[in-house]
Enzyme design. Structure first.
Site, PDB file in Angstrom:
ATOM      1  CG  ASP A  49      11.771  -6.875   1.642  1.00  0.00           C
ATOM      2  OD1 ASP A  49      10.448  -6.496   1.388  1.00  0.00           O
ATOM      3  OD2 ASP A  49      11.985  -7.543   2.650  1.00  0.00           O
TER       4      ASP A  49
ATOM      5  CB  VAL B 119       9.651  -3.740   2.172  1.00  0.00           C
ATOM      6  CG1 VAL B 119       9.888  -2.094   1.596  1.00  0.00           C
ATOM      7  CG2 VAL B 119       9.625  -3.368   3.956  1.00  0.00           C
ATOM      8  CG  ASP B 120      10.906  -5.655  -2.599  1.00  0.00           C
ATOM      9  OD1 ASP B 120      11.545  -4.794  -2.887  1.00  0.00           O
ATOM     10  OD2 ASP B 120      11.921  -6.822  -2.728  1.00  0.00           O
ATOM     11  CG  LEU B 121       5.247  -8.462  -1.926  1.00  0.00           C
ATOM     12  CD1 LEU B 121       4.814  -9.608  -1.394  1.00  0.00           C
ATOM     13  CD2 LEU B 121       5.150  -9.066  -3.596  1.00  0.00           C
TER      14      LEU B 121
END
Length: 410
Positions: free
Chosen positions: A153, A181-183
């Site tokens: 991320d 970004v991960d979420l």
């Protein structure tokens, strides 16, 4: 869904929205587990598969820990049952080959080519599990010069330009406070999976769904990215301000900080009148949003001087009556203790086998006909291995003991 899964879903039609949907979650860290948790909150049966000894990396990410369980892991793995399998062994790969066709979705975020290296390429899926939707979450996808690189991320926030537009105007680029970004990639994956499942009703076939951190991070540039494409100009940083709306930033009251978001000229006229300067609404420098953007520094200074004389509660109460968006700048502690958070049940108590009762964030998914629910606490490492392998593969006690002796499962 398979005929068996459709039958189960019909029997539970008044339960959760995705009841009867079965997901084999091979992912770890955040993007994949977040996707699995969202689908689990909606009622899907999610089986989380972890490595034999240490499991998901986030089990070790702390402090804080609750009775040895990391708060990070607990935050993205509810509504799952958990098993452990050693995929480096032939027996482990055999178990995976038997499990995959039993599920509607396989979710994985291995490095590009890992499943293929184990023998599970797209041709294998088309032959042995043609109805299965495979969702692959990677750092950069399967194309381009960076394909195959691992994705993180923080690195993607840097590479995508997101960090360059975050932080104070004259300061250094800054990352977002959570792994955004991960979420967001997890949410994109959940959307894409459900779209692929809908397509399966028409085509009768599953498909490969690819979601990458790179693509998501680029898409998150949104209006800022499109402004560059329209003008050719690079975006700067505006601190808490907005590149194309003014006033839209934070200000200090006499007793704390507030966030003010004036979205149109009508709201600005009301704000100007309340602050004792109705003439601002007719000032050529301020009367339109475009003019206010061009004269941002002057207007922000005027508003800052005015707002500093008010208490935050007074200002918030009065401006909300006028329909002007405004709120406190809360700490996480203050936000999670707020009356609105309590009213929305966004902090819940969950019962865990090892921890007992612990608090966790609630689900934002509100389904009025088929309500979301929390059915399982995040699993202990390998907590349901025997149960799942018996349920899905009809393995008996002797079979399970043999696999444990071989250290294929634990």
């Amino acid at each position: 869904m398979s005929a068996e899964n459709i039958k189960t879903a019909k029997a539970q039609s008044n339960a959760d929205a995705l009841a009867g949907l079965k997901i084999l979650d091979l992912s770890r860290v955040l993007a994949g587990p977040w996707c699995g948790q969202l689908l689990g909150d909606l009622g899907a049966e999610v089986i989380k598969v972890e490595s034999l000894n240490s499991g998901d990396d986030t089990r070790a990410w702390g402090p804080p820990f609750l009775e040895g369980e990391s708060a990070y892991f607990l935050g993205c793995n509810r509504n799952k049952r958990g098993i452990t399998i050693d995929f480096s062994s032939a027996d482990g790969k055999s178990l995976l080959a038997q499990l995959i066709p039993k599920f509607d979705v396989v979710l994985e975020n291995f490095k590009t080519g890992t499943l293929e290296k184990w023998g599970f390429n797209q041709a294998w899926f088309e032959t042995h599990a043609p109805m299965v939707v495979r969702c692959s979450i990677t750092g950069y996808g399967s194309e381009g010069p960076q394909a195959g690189l691992p994705g993180y991320d923080f690195i993607l926030q840097a590479e995508s330009g997101l960090m360059s537009i975050s932080g104070s105007e004259n300061g250094e680029p800054s990352k977002y406070g959570v792994a955004i970004v991960d979420l967001a990639t997890g949410m994109m994956a959940a959307n894409a999976i459900q779209a692929a499942l809908l397509a399966r009703y028409r085509t009768g076939k599953g498909q490969l769904v690819e979601v990458s951190l790179f693509d998501t991070a680029t898409a998150l540039l949104a209006n800022v990215g499109n402004s560059h494409l329209a003008t050719g100009k690079d975006s700067g940083r505006y601190g808490n301000g907005h590149p194309t709306i003014v006033p839209y930033t934070t200000y200090r009251c006499s007793d704390g900080m507030i966030a003010l978001a004036v979205g149109n000229d009508g709201q600005f006229a009301k704000l100007a009148a309340y602050l004792g300067n109705p003439e601002w609404a007719n000032d050529e420098r301020f009367k339109t949003n475009a003019a206010r953007v061009n004269n941002r520094a002057v207007l922000d200074e005027h508003i800052k001087n005015k707002i500093s004389r008010y208490s935050s509660n007074e200002l918030i109460n009065e401006l909300r009556k006028l329909g002007i968006p405004i709120g406190n700048v809360n700490t996480v502690k203050q936000a999670l203790a707020s009356q609105q958070t309590q009213a929305k049940n966004m902090v819940l108590n969950v019962q865990h086998q090892k921890i007992g009762s612990f608090k966790t964030l609630g689900t934002p998914l509100r389904m009025h006909g088929t309500p979301s629910s929390i059915r399982y606490a995040p699993p202990l490492l390998g907590e349901h291995t025997d149960e799942i392998l018996s349920e899905y593969l009809n393995l008996n006690t002797e079979d399970l003991s043999e696999l444990k002796n071989k250290k294929v499962i634990a």
